[in-house]
Design an enzyme around this catalytic site. Structure first.
Site, PDB file in Angstrom:
ATOM      1  N   ARG A 129      -3.564  -5.867   5.204  1.00 38.64           N
ATOM      2  CA  ARG A 129      -2.696  -6.196   6.180  1.00 38.64           C
ATOM      3  C   ARG A 129      -3.082  -7.097   7.224  1.00 38.64           C
ATOM      4  O   ARG A 129      -2.249  -7.575   8.123  1.00 38.64           O
ATOM      5  CB  ARG A 129      -1.854  -4.847   6.603  1.00 38.64           C
ATOM      6  CG  ARG A 129      -1.404  -4.167   5.565  1.00 38.64           C
ATOM      7  CD  ARG A 129      -0.380  -3.013   6.029  1.00 38.64           C
ATOM      8  NE  ARG A 129       0.745  -3.488   6.831  1.00 38.64           N
ATOM      9  CZ  ARG A 129       1.610  -2.847   7.588  1.00 38.64           C
ATOM     10  NH1 ARG A 129       1.257  -1.324   7.603  1.00 38.64           N
ATOM     11  NH2 ARG A 129       2.580  -3.459   8.285  1.00 38.64           N
ATOM     12  N   LEU A 148       0.923  -1.166  -0.007  1.00 36.84           N
ATOM     13  CA  LEU A 148       0.013  -0.037  -0.058  1.00 36.84           C
ATOM     14  C   LEU A 148       0.831   1.363  -0.124  1.00 36.84           C
ATOM     15  O   LEU A 148       1.836   1.334   0.637  1.00 36.84           O
ATOM     16  CB  LEU A 148      -0.942   0.008   1.275  1.00 36.84           C
ATOM     17  CG  LEU A 148      -1.925  -1.267   1.370  1.00 36.84           C
ATOM     18  CD1 LEU A 148      -2.595  -1.142   2.596  1.00 36.84           C
ATOM     19  CD2 LEU A 148      -2.896  -1.416   0.282  1.00 36.84           C
ATOM     20  N   GLU A 159       6.428  -2.973  12.715  1.00 33.60           N
ATOM     21  CA  GLU A 159       5.976  -2.196  13.951  1.00 33.60           C
ATOM     22  C   GLU A 159       4.537  -1.976  14.166  1.00 33.60           C
ATOM     23  O   GLU A 159       3.854  -2.085  15.055  1.00 33.60           O
ATOM     24  CB  GLU A 159       6.682  -0.822  14.002  1.00 33.60           C
ATOM     25  CG  GLU A 159       6.312   0.058  15.202  1.00 33.60           C
ATOM     26  CD  GLU A 159       6.760   1.491  15.005  1.00 33.60           C
ATOM     27  OE1 GLU A 159       7.630   1.854  16.018  1.00 33.60           O
ATOM     28  OE2 GLU A 159       6.541   2.021  14.157  1.00 33.60           O
ATOM     29  N   ARG A 207      -5.916   4.348  10.004  1.00 36.61           N
ATOM     30  CA  ARG A 207      -5.529   2.953  10.449  1.00 36.61           C
ATOM     31  C   ARG A 207      -5.977   2.639  11.909  1.00 36.61           C
ATOM     32  O   ARG A 207      -5.973   1.304  12.095  1.00 36.61           O
ATOM     33  CB  ARG A 207      -4.191   2.654  10.301  1.00 36.61           C
ATOM     34  CG  ARG A 207      -3.483   2.900   8.829  1.00 36.61           C
ATOM     35  CD  ARG A 207      -4.149   1.920   7.759  1.00 36.61           C
ATOM     36  NE  ARG A 207      -3.664   2.231   6.367  1.00 36.61           N
ATOM     37  CZ  ARG A 207      -2.451   1.781   6.005  1.00 36.61           C
ATOM     38  NH1 ARG A 207      -1.731   1.070   6.789  1.00 36.61           N
ATOM     39  NH2 ARG A 207      -2.061   2.133   4.736  1.00 36.61           N
ATOM     40  N   HIS A 220       0.723   7.817   9.663  1.00 37.43           N
ATOM     41  CA  HIS A 220       0.461   7.517  11.073  1.00 37.43           C
ATOM     42  C   HIS A 220       1.112   8.435  11.972  1.00 37.43           C
ATOM     43  O   HIS A 220       1.743   9.277  11.537  1.00 37.43           O
ATOM     44  CB  HIS A 220       1.389   6.131  11.314  1.00 37.43           C
ATOM     45  CG  HIS A 220       1.054   4.896  10.671  1.00 37.43           C
ATOM     46  ND1 HIS A 220       1.831   4.159   9.777  1.00 37.43           N
ATOM     47  CD2 HIS A 220      -0.109   4.219  10.945  1.00 37.43           C
ATOM     48  CE1 HIS A 220       1.296   2.885   9.552  1.00 37.43           C
ATOM     49  NE2 HIS A 220       0.149   3.040  10.032  1.00 37.43           N
ATOM     50  N   ASP A 279       3.692  -5.560   2.667  1.00 34.84           N
ATOM     51  CA  ASP A 279       3.857  -4.750   3.453  1.00 34.84           C
ATOM     52  C   ASP A 279       4.408  -5.124   4.843  1.00 34.84           C
ATOM     53  O   ASP A 279       4.608  -4.897   5.842  1.00 34.84           O
ATOM     54  CB  ASP A 279       2.809  -3.691   3.897  1.00 34.84           C
ATOM     55  CG  ASP A 279       2.396  -2.734   2.712  1.00 34.84           C
ATOM     56  OD1 ASP A 279       3.039  -1.952   2.326  1.00 34.84           O
ATOM     57  OD2 ASP A 279       1.079  -2.720   2.182  1.00 34.84           O
ATOM     58  N   CYS A 313       9.097   2.066  11.490  1.00 36.98           N
ATOM     59  CA  CYS A 313       8.200   1.025  11.166  1.00 36.98           C
ATOM     60  C   CYS A 313       8.733  -0.218  10.921  1.00 36.98           C
ATOM     61  O   CYS A 313       8.077  -1.282  10.476  1.00 36.98           O
ATOM     62  CB  CYS A 313       7.059   1.535  10.202  1.00 36.98           C
ATOM     63  SG  CYS A 313       7.945   2.108   8.614  1.00 36.98           S
TER      64      CYS A 313
END
Length: 253
Positions: free
Chosen positions: A86, A18, A66, A131, A161, A61, A248
């Site tokens: 995911r 993504l 993380e 998310r 994020h 992904d 991440c």
């Protein structure tokens, strides 16, 4: 002090993950592997025992490990990823963390990505984003509180994020983009704010008196040098193409 890091080798199809970034140059797998290896070496240099998991071909992904868990000294909270594509990545992380921590889980309809969670001492900022939803944040907050921590939610209006834009760099200091600098919840901290052109560098990772920093952002590097930490610059061009960053690609604990 962190002692361990969980990582995952990127799969050959990592560029199918993504992303909202449409770079003129497609992501390069061989270059990604070299950059990832340099990242692992930096974690080792910071004193961590690095656990490297195999790629997950069904999840392009999955090297962004993380997002699958939030780990404290007392508990590992397995996430319920916010992106449908995911969901399932977290299943292989749980047994690895179970060797080190008690396991708790975020349950649907709650969603949570670890990239939205920033720990500063015993306080946790939980970003509400595309998310991570309020139910997921509340579930995590209740778990954290049960182990003696405090928590605050904060709306993520820019970036994928929360930690795309805000990270703790020690000494009561946050590295924070201009989009978040005025947030009331962050005003008790000293702030280093990169120029807009260097905003990507806000995703810098503090590990055991080391700062892992994206290469190519000299102005914010000069500001960070004042903290007196050992600085390691890393090229993350291929990670950036996939909306990723330094924080991440590992779970530190």
């Amino acid at each position: 002090m962190f002692t361990h890091a969980i990582t995952r080798k990127p799969g050959e199809n990592f560029s199918q993950g993504l992303t909202t970034t449409f770079d003129s140059e497609p992501a390069d797998y061989e270059l990604m592997l070299k950059q990832h290896e340099a990242y692992l070496e930096a974690l080792s240099a910071a004193g961590l025992k690095v656990i490297v998991l195999d790629p997950q071909p069904d999840y392009p992904d999955a090297h962004f490990v993380e997002d699958t868990a939030v780990v404290t000294p007392d508990v590992a909270v397995i996430s319920n990823p916010g992106a449908q594509a995911r969901r399932g990545e977290e299943k292989s992380i749980a047994p690895v963390l179970a060797e080190f921590r008690k396991i708790e889980r975020i349950q649907a309809p709650g969603t949570l990505d670890g990239g939205d969670v920033l720990q500063v001492g015993s306080h946790f900022f939980i970003g509400l984003s595309d998310r991570t939803n309020p139910e997921g944040a509340a579930q995590l907050g209740r778990i954290l509180q049960a182990y003696g921590n405090t928590w605050t939610t904060i709306t993520v209006g820019a970036g994928l994020h929360f930690k795309s834009s805000v990270n703790y760099v020690g000494q009561n200091t946050l590295l924070v983009t201009s989009d978040f600098a005025a947030q009331q919840q962050l005003r008790e901290y000293d702030q280093l704010v990169p120029d807009h052109a260097e905003s990507y560098a806000a995703n810098t990772l503090l590990v055991n008196e080391h700062l892992l920093i994206p290469a190519g952002f000299p102005n914010i590097c000069r500001k960070l040098e004042r903290l007196g930490l050992k600085m390691i610059e890393l090229n993350v061009s291929e990670v950036r193409k996939m909306d990723g960053g330094l924080t991440c690609m590992s779970i530190r604990f």
